[in-house]
Design an enzyme around this catalytic site. Structure first.
Site, PDB file in Angstrom:
ATOM      1  N   ALA A  46     -11.645  -1.784   4.232  1.00 45.84           N
ATOM      2  CA  ALA A  46     -12.438  -2.331   5.337  1.00 45.84           C
ATOM      3  C   ALA A  46     -13.752  -2.480   5.363  1.00 45.84           C
ATOM      4  CB  ALA A  46     -11.504  -1.043   6.207  1.00 45.84           C
ATOM      5  N   LEU A  73     -13.942   5.440   6.606  1.00 48.30           N
ATOM      6  CA  LEU A  73     -14.211   4.190   6.367  1.00 48.30           C
ATOM      7  C   LEU A  73     -15.881   3.363   5.690  1.00 48.30           C
ATOM      8  CD1 LEU A  73     -13.634   2.535   9.739  1.00 48.30           C
ATOM      9  CD2 LEU A  73     -12.329   2.875   7.606  1.00 48.30           C
ATOM     10  N   ASN A  99      -9.841  -6.377   5.740  1.00 48.25           N
ATOM     11  CA  ASN A  99      -9.779  -5.511   6.514  1.00 48.25           C
ATOM     12  C   ASN A  99     -10.562  -5.082   7.240  1.00 48.25           C
ATOM     13  OD1 ASN A  99      -9.410  -2.359   7.262  1.00 48.25           O
ATOM     14  ND2 ASN A  99      -7.754  -2.748   6.860  1.00 48.25           N
ATOM     15  N   CYS A 130      -7.251   3.617  12.425  1.00 47.79           N
ATOM     16  CA  CYS A 130      -8.172   4.401  11.245  1.00 47.79           C
ATOM     17  C   CYS A 130      -8.690   5.907  12.041  1.00 47.79           C
ATOM     18  CB  CYS A 130      -9.210   3.602  10.446  1.00 47.79           C
ATOM     19  SG  CYS A 130     -10.089   5.395   9.765  1.00 47.79           S
ATOM     20  N   ASN A 192      -0.355   2.124   9.581  1.00 52.30           N
ATOM     21  CA  ASN A 192      -1.540   2.904   9.105  1.00 52.30           C
ATOM     22  C   ASN A 192      -1.378   4.781   8.893  1.00 52.30           C
ATOM     23  OD1 ASN A 192      -4.399   3.399   8.284  1.00 52.30           O
ATOM     24  ND2 ASN A 192      -5.236   2.403   9.597  1.00 52.30           N
ATOM     25  N   GLY A 244       4.169   4.123   2.288  1.00 52.65           N
ATOM     26  CA  GLY A 244       5.462   5.476   1.383  1.00 52.65           C
ATOM     27  C   GLY A 244       5.807   4.885   0.215  1.00 52.65           C
TER      28      GLY A 244
HETATM   29  C1  FMN Z   1      -7.357   6.784   0.325  1.00 51.15           C
HETATM   30  C2  FMN Z   1      -7.229   5.920   1.627  1.00 51.15           C
HETATM   31  C3  FMN Z   1      -8.402   4.976   2.173  1.00 51.15           C
HETATM   32  C4  FMN Z   1      -7.231   3.973   3.265  1.00 51.15           C
HETATM   33  N1  FMN Z   1      -7.999   3.467   3.750  1.00 51.15           N
HETATM   34  C5  FMN Z   1      -7.523   2.284   4.530  1.00 51.15           C
HETATM   35  C6  FMN Z   1      -8.672   1.667   5.359  1.00 51.15           C
HETATM   36  O1  FMN Z   1      -9.734   1.593   4.712  1.00 51.15           O
HETATM   37  N2  FMN Z   1      -7.967   0.735   6.503  1.00 51.15           N
HETATM   38  C7  FMN Z   1      -6.885   0.440   6.574  1.00 51.15           C
HETATM   39  O2  FMN Z   1      -6.839  -0.215   6.966  1.00 51.15           O
HETATM   40  N3  FMN Z   1      -6.265   1.764   5.861  1.00 51.15           N
HETATM   41  C8  FMN Z   1      -6.383   2.533   5.283  1.00 51.15           C
HETATM   42  N4  FMN Z   1      -6.012   3.078   4.575  1.00 51.15           N
HETATM   43  C9  FMN Z   1      -3.980   3.366   5.024  1.00 51.15           C
HETATM   44  C10 FMN Z   1      -4.124   3.027   4.320  1.00 51.15           C
HETATM   45  O3  FMN Z   1      -4.001   1.367   4.273  1.00 51.15           O
HETATM   46  C11 FMN Z   1      -1.839   2.574   4.749  1.00 51.15           C
HETATM   47  O4  FMN Z   1      -1.684   1.605   5.843  1.00 51.15           O
HETATM   48  C12 FMN Z   1      -0.867   3.905   4.640  1.00 51.15           C
HETATM   49  O5  FMN Z   1      -2.447   4.595   3.375  1.00 51.15           O
HETATM   50  C13 FMN Z   1       0.410   3.771   4.636  1.00 51.15           C
HETATM   51  O6  FMN Z   1       0.323   3.496   3.626  1.00 51.15           O
HETATM   52  P1  FMN Z   1       1.311   4.031   1.780  1.00 51.15           P
HETATM   53  O7  FMN Z   1       1.901   5.523   2.231  1.00 51.15           O
HETATM   54  O8  FMN Z   1       1.482   2.862   1.036  1.00 51.15           O
HETATM   55  O9  FMN Z   1      -0.212   4.801   1.375  1.00 51.15           O
HETATM   56  C14 FMN Z   1      -6.276   3.682   3.237  1.00 51.15           C
HETATM   57  C15 FMN Z   1      -5.249   5.186   3.082  1.00 51.15           C
HETATM   58  C16 FMN Z   1      -5.138   5.832   1.645  1.00 51.15           C
HETATM   59  C17 FMN Z   1      -4.626   7.048   1.533  1.00 51.15           C
END
Ligand code: FMN
Ligand code: FAD
Ligand code: FAD
Ligand code: FMN
Ligand code: FES
Ligand code: FES
EC number: 1.3.-.-
Lengths: 313, 259, 313, 259
Positions: A46, A73, A99, A130, A192, A244
C-alpha cells in the site's frame, strides 16, 4: 500454447498468479530468490501520499492456520515509491498493480493520479479495506455510498483501470461490490483481512501492540470463496481472488467460485518460492482436470456448463 | 545468499531444562557469513504451526555442512521442533540477516560477550571466531536459574566465563549488569544478545563504547518484505525512517535503532 | 474451594464449560461417554416450533483448522424436545440452555414460552444467527432493530433469562450487541459461525448441498476474540464465548478478551471427551498463571488490574 | 461401547494402486461386535487435517487385539494416514455404528456380497463370519481398473469371487450388476457396500430380496450428535423422519432409508 495467459482490464498477464499487496514489499527481497518476470503481476505494498511508519510492534501474531497483522500501512510514501521502487521494478517484465491507500479522499486521489502515471503500473488496487489504521481505510470499505464516491473520484484521475479491494468485515458484501461497480470500478480484488485478535496467556494483554489485526491465511479461505461466489453472480466485474491461497488446487477452487485471477499473500512468508511453484504446477493440474485453459474454470460452481463429470469410486 | 533447503537432523540433545541443541546438515551452511545470523524454520508441514520460527545460528561446521542451534522449547513451534529426531528433516530458510561484525576488533583486544537466556546461543560462534582472530573474549551469561544454564563449559574453554542467575542458584545472583559492575571489567568491544531490558541497560551504560546488540522481534517473512519487524532509527526516533530486524539486523550498533 | 464455579443470570454453574448448541445434540450420545453432570451447562441443539429435517447432504465440509456445516436446524420440534429430550436430561445435575430458533417472530415466541417453562431449562439462547436457513435466522441477526424487537418479544414470554447469540457476519458487532441489550437481553453468546464455502476440485461444485455453510473451529477463534473484546467493553451483559475452543488455554484467552463462560463446539467432534478434559485441566492452569478464581480473568486485556507481570527470558 | 484409544500401528502395506492395508492394535477391538462397523480416525495431531476420517473395519483378530482397515489414500487425511509406520499411533474413536446382520442367514444359505472400490473392505470380515457360520458366500467385487484391485485371492479362499472392472482390464468389463446379470446368480441374502449408484441399482433390482446396504456420508461427529449424516427414511421420504448414517447405520436394510 499457454493455458494460463489472461486478459483483464489493463492487465495482459502471462499467468493469473500475483503476490498480494503487503506480502511482497516492493519485490526487492524476492528478486534475490527468483526472477520476478515469472509472475503474472505484482501487487505492491500500500502506498500513501506521505511516508508512514505504521503501528508499534509486535505487528504479527500467529493463529490456527492463519496469522494476524497490524503493520499499519507502513510505506516510504508516494514520491519514493514512484521514484525508487517503481523505477527499480521496471527492469522486470511484469505489470504492477499499485495498492492505493489513504486517510481521506484527497489522499487517495493524489496517490492514484500520480502512481497511475508510472510506466509499469497497469492497474490500481484501491485499498478501502485496511483494518489496521484508525482513520480512512476500513470506513471506506464498509459504507457503500462512501466506497462508491471514492471509486468515482479515483476513476476520474486514474490513467489505468481501477480495481477496488473489498473488506470481508461487512454484513453484505454484494451491496459493497455493487456500490463500487456503480462508482465505475473496473474490477474487484477480494478479500482483505478479517479483523481478529489474540491474547497473551501470561500477561492477559493483546499480543499485537495495535490490539486487533487483520486475519489472513488458509483460515479465511472459506470466507473469501463464499464472498467471491456471491459477488461474481451479482456483479459483472472481474475478480482477483485472495485469502489463504497456497497451492495450485486452491487457485482452481477460487476460479470455480468466480475469480478470474488470484493473489497469494501469507503463503509467501511460509514458502517464499510459492508463486513460481504454483505457476509451474498449474498447467499440469488443469490438464489432469480436463481443462484446456484456466479461464474455463471461472464461475464453474454457478455457471451452466456442458461437460458433466462422472465418477465411480 | 538466502536459500530454502530441507535440512537433515544430525542430532538433537536436551542440554538444560527445556533447552535443546539441534544439529542440522545442509548446503546452506556455506552461505553463513557472520555469527549472529539466523535461520527461519518451518518445524512441520501444514499448520501446526503455520509460520516459520526465527532461531539464531549457534555454531557452524562448514567442513561437515553442519550447523547448530540452541533453543527453548516453549510454544507450539519450538516444542514440535524438539520432537525431531536424527534423520528427520527441517525446512530451513536462511541464512538471514546481518550478524555481529567480527572485524571491528583486532588481535589482542578484549571483547565482552554478554548473553541472556536464549540470547546466549549466537555468542558461541561469535566467540569462536573472535578467539580464532586472537581476540581475548570474556563471557557474561545470564539465566533464570541453575537448571536453565547451558554451554558454561564450552564458553569457559574459549575465555573467562561468568554466570549470573536471577535466583542466585548459580554464579552471581542478579543480572549480567551486576556481574560487569562487580568485576569492573574493561573491554574494547561489547557484543550482546538477550532480552530487551538487558540490551537497554547495556546501551545506556556504555554509550561511549563500541557496542553491538542483537534484537528480537516477532516476524512474518523473515526476509524484509512484510514490515512486521520494524524499529525506529536512533537518529529519527519518532519519524518515518526505520530498520528491519530481519534483514537490516538482527545485530545493530548501539544507538542505531530504538530499543 | 472451587476456582471454577460461576454465577450468571439464571445460571449457577459448577464450572463455565458447556458444549455449544448443535455440537452435542441433546446429550444422549455423549452420555454414553461420560457423566453429563460434569458439565457446567449444556446448550442443546436449536429447537423450532415444528420438526425440521434440515438441508440435503453433504452437510459438512472440512477447511483449514475449521469446518463448514449446513445442517439447517434439523430438530424433532418443540413438543418432542420438551417431552422427550429435556425430560430425559432431567436425570443429570446440569442446567440446560435451550437454543431457540425460528423463521418468524411468532415461532421464536412460541418456542421460548414453552421451552422456558421446562424444569431444567435455566436460560434461553436466542439463535438469531443461523446462517444455514433461508428465512429467519440470520436476518434477525444482522439488523439491529429487528434483533432488538425479537429480544423484547421473547423476554416478555420467557420464564428464564434470555441470552442472545450474535452472528459474526456483520459490519458492526457492537451495534448488534447494544441493540439486544436495549431489547432486554440478559446475556450474550458469541459467536455463531462465519459464512463460508468450499468447492470440489473435480466437479467444480460447492461441496455442501446447501452451497454455503457456517465456518466453525479454531480458524474463527481470532474473529470471536476480537468481537468479544469489543463488545465486552461497550455492553454490560455477561458473554458466553465460543469459536474454536479446544483447550484450557483457549478458555483463558476468551476470558481475557471479556467472556464470563465459554462453550465448546466443533472440538467435541475431534475429541468427544474434550469438555471434561478442559474442566479437569483448568484449575491447574489457573494456579500456574497465578489466579485464584477464573472470574479474575474476565476482561483482563482491557480492565485495569494491579498484578503486574514481570518476565525475563 | 464406543472408546477413544491411541492404537499402535502394527503394519501398513500398500496392496494396490493408492490402496493401503493398515493393521492397528488396541483394546477397542474387543468392542467390535459386527462386521460393517467403522472407526473414526484422527490421523494426526492438530489441523492437518482437523476432522476425523470414517474408515470401515475390514478384519478383526480379537486374540491379538488387532484390526485391519483398507483405504484409498486420496485426500489430505488418508494420504497422511498412509505415511504411518509400524510403531506410530493413531487416535481411534470406535467402534461406531451398526454393521451387517450376520444372523439373518442360516447355515447352507447363499449370501451374495457385492462391493465396489473402497466399499469392498468391510465385506471381508463379513465374509469370514458368514463362512464360519456355514453360509455359502459369493463375492462380486467391482473396481475401476486392474491396478486398483485388492484382496481377490483372500476373498477367493472364502468363496467364489468375481471381479468386474470399469475398463475391462480384469474380469468382466463393466459394473458388478453386469456380473450378477450374466451369471444369473441366485442368493438368499445380499450384502453390499460401495458407491451410491451401485447401491441404488441393487436396491431397485432386488426389491423382493433380503438386501443390506452400507452407506457413506460426510460426517462431523461420527457418533450421532451433529446431524451431519442424516438421510430420509423410506416410509417418509419427504418428511421429518430420519436416520443417521453414523449411529443408525452405516448398514441399513434396503428400503429403510432413501439412497
Ligand atoms: C503482513 C501483511 C500485510 C498486508 N498489507 C496489505 C496492504 O498494504 N494493502 C492491502 O490491500 N492488503 C494488505 N494485506 C492483505 C493481503 O493483501 C491479502 O488481502 C490478505 O492477506 C489475504 O490473503 P492471504 O490469506 O493470502 O494472505 C496484508 C496482509 C498481510 C499478511
Ligand atoms: C532473530 C531471532 C533469533 C532468535 N534466536 C533464538 C535462539 O537462538 N534460540 C531460541 O530459543 N529462541 C530464539 N529466538 C526466539 C524464538 O524465535 C522464539 O522463541 C520462537 O519463535 C517462539 O516460538 P514458539 O513456537 O515456541 O512459540 P509460540 O508462542 O507458538 O509462537 C507464536 C508466534 O510468535 C512468535 N514468537 C514468540 N516468541 C517470540 C520471540 N521471543 N521472538 C520472536 N518471535 C516470537 C513465533 O515466532 C510465532 O510466530 C530468536 C528470535 C529472533 C527474532
Ligand atoms: C461409514 C464409512 C466407512 C468408510 N469406509 C472406508 C473404507 O473402509 N476405506 C476407504 O478407503 N474409505 C472409506 N470411507 C470413505 C472415507 O471416509 C473417505 O474416503 C475419507 O474420509 C476421505 O478423506 P481424505 O482425507 O482422503 O479426503 P479429503 O478430501 O481431505 O476429505 C475432506 C473431508 O471430506 C470427507 N470425505 C471425503 N470423501 C468422503 C467419503 N467418500 N465419505 C465420507 N466422507 C468423505 C472427509 O472425511 C473429510 O471430512 C468410508 C466412509 C464412511 C462414511
Ligand atoms: C455441526 C454444527 C451445528 C451447529 N448447530 C447450531 C445450532 O443449532 N444453533 C446454534 O445456535 N449454533 C449452532 N452451531 C454453532 C455453534 O454452536 C458455535 O456457535 C460455533 O460452531 C462456534 O463454535 P466452535 O468453533 O467451537 O464450533 C453449530 C455448529 C456446528 C459445527
Ligand atoms: S519479518 Fe518481514 S520484514 Fe522483517
Ligand atoms: S456424523 Fe454427526 S450425526 Fe452422524
Amino acid at each position: 500454447m499457454s493455458s494460463l495467459n489472461i486478459s483483464l482490464p489493463g492487465l495482459d498477464l502471462k499467468n493469473p498468479i500475483m503476490p498480494a499487496s503487503g506480502c511482497f514489499g516492493f519485490g526487492r527481497e524476492f528478486s534475490q530468490l527468483y526472477d520476478l518476470s515469472k509472475l503474472g503481476a505484482i501487487m505492491i505494498k500500500a502506498t500513501t501520499s506521505e511516508p508512514r511508519f505504521g503501528n508499534p510492534t509486535p505487528r504479527v501474531a500467529e493463529t490456527s492456520a492463519g496469522m494476524l497483522n497490524a503493520i499499519g500501512l507502513q510505506n516510504p510514501g508516494l514520491e519514493k515509491v514512484v521514484n525508487e521502487e517503481l523505477a527499480w521494478l521496471e527492469q522486470f517484465d511484469v505489470p504492477i498493480i499499485a495498492n492505493v491507500a489513504g486517510s481521506q479522499e484527497e489522499d487517495y486521489v493524489a496517490v492514484a493520479k500520480r502512481i497511475s502515471a508510472a510506466k509499469n503500473v497497469h492497474a490500481l488496487e484501491l485499498n478501502i479495506s485496511c483494518p489496521n489504521v484508525k482513520t480512512g481505510g476500513i470506513a471506506f470499505g464498509t459504507i457503500p455510498e462512501t466506497a462508491k464516491n471514492l471509486t468515482k473520484k479515483v476513476k476520474e484521475v486514474s490513467e489505468v483501470p481501477v480495481y477496488v479491494k473489498l473488506s470481508p468485515n461487512v454484513t453484505n458484501i454484494v451491496e459493497m461490490a455493487k456500490a463500487v461497480e456503480n462508482g465505475g470500478a473496473d474490477g474487484l480484488t477480494m478479500i482483505n483481512t478479517l479483523i481478529g485478535m489474540r491474547l497473551d496467556l501470561k500477561t492477559g494483554n493483546p499480543i499485537l501492540a495495535n490490539k486487533t489485526g487483520g486475519l489472513s491465511g488458509p483460515a479465511i479461505k472459506p470466507v473469501a470463496l463464499r464472498m467471491i461466489y456471491e459477488v461474481s453472480q451479482q456483479v459483472s466485474l472481474p475478480i482477483i481472488g485472495m485469502g489463504g491461497i497456497e497451492s495450485a488446487e486452491d487457485v482452481i477452487e477460487y476460479y470455480y467460485a468466480g475469480a478470474s485471477a488470484v493473489a497469494v499473500g501469507t503463503a509467501n512468508f511460509i514458502d517464499p518460492f510459492i508463486c513460481p511453484k504454483i505457476i509451474d504446477e498449474l498447467p499440469e493440474l488443469l490438464k489432469s482436470l480436463g481443462y484446456e485453459h484456466i479461464s474455463e474454470c471461472t464461475g464453474r460452481s454457478w455457471k451452466k456448463h456442458e461437460k458433466a463429470a462422472y465418477y465411480c469410486s | 545468499m538466502i536459500k530454502q533447503e530441507l535440512c537433515t537432523v544430525i542430532a538433537q540433545n536436551k542440554i538444560a531444562n527445556n533447552i535443546y541443541e539441534l544439529t542440522l546438515q545442509g548446503e546452506l551452511v556455506h552461505e553463513m557469513t557472520e555469527p549472529g545470523q539466523f535461520v527461519h524454520l518451518k518445524v512441520s508441514e501444514g499448520y501446526d504451526p503455520m509460520l516459520r520460527r526465527p532461531i539464531s545460528i549457534a555454531e557452524i561446521a562448514p567442513g561437515l555442512s553442519h550447523f547448530k542451534m540452541i533453543y527453548r522449547a516453549e510454544g507450539r513451534g519450538t516444542v514440535k521442533l524438539s520432537e525431531k529426531k536424527a534423520g528427520d528433516t527441517v525446512d530451513v530458510l536462511g541464512p538471514l540477516g546481518n550478524g555481529f561484525p567480527v572485524h571491528e576488533v583486532k588481535q589482542g583486544d578484549t571483547a565482552l560477550l554478554v548473553g541472556g537466556g536464549i540470547g546466549v546461543p549466537p555468542l558461541y560462534e561469535l566467540s569462536k571466531q573472535l578467539v580464532k582472530q586472537g581476540v581475548k573474549v570474556v563471557h557474561i551469561l545470564g539465566f533464570q536459574t541453575e537448571s536453565a544454564v547451558f554451554y558454561e563449559e564450552k564458553f569457559s574453554k574459549l575465555g573467562e566465563t561468568y554466570i549470573a542467575t536471577a535466583d542466585g542458584s548459580l554464579g552471581t545472583k542478579g543480572f549480567v549488569t551486576n556481574v560487569i559492575d562487580e568485576l569492573k571489567l574493561d573491554f574494547d568491544i561489547l557484543y550482546s544478545c538477550g532480552p530487551t531490558p538487558m540490551l537497554k541497560a547495556l546501551e545506556s551504560q556504555y554509550r561511549h563504547k563500541k557496542v553491538y546488540l542483537s534484537l528480537e522481534e516477532r516476524m512474518g517473512c523473515g526476509i524484509g518484505a512484510c514490515f512486521a519487524c520494524v524499529c525506529h532509527t536512533g537518529d529519527d526516533p519518532e519519524g518515518y525512517s526505520y530498520k528491519k530486524v530481519c534483514s537490516d539486523g538482527p545485530v545493530f550498533k548501539a544507538g542505531e535503532v530504538v530499543l
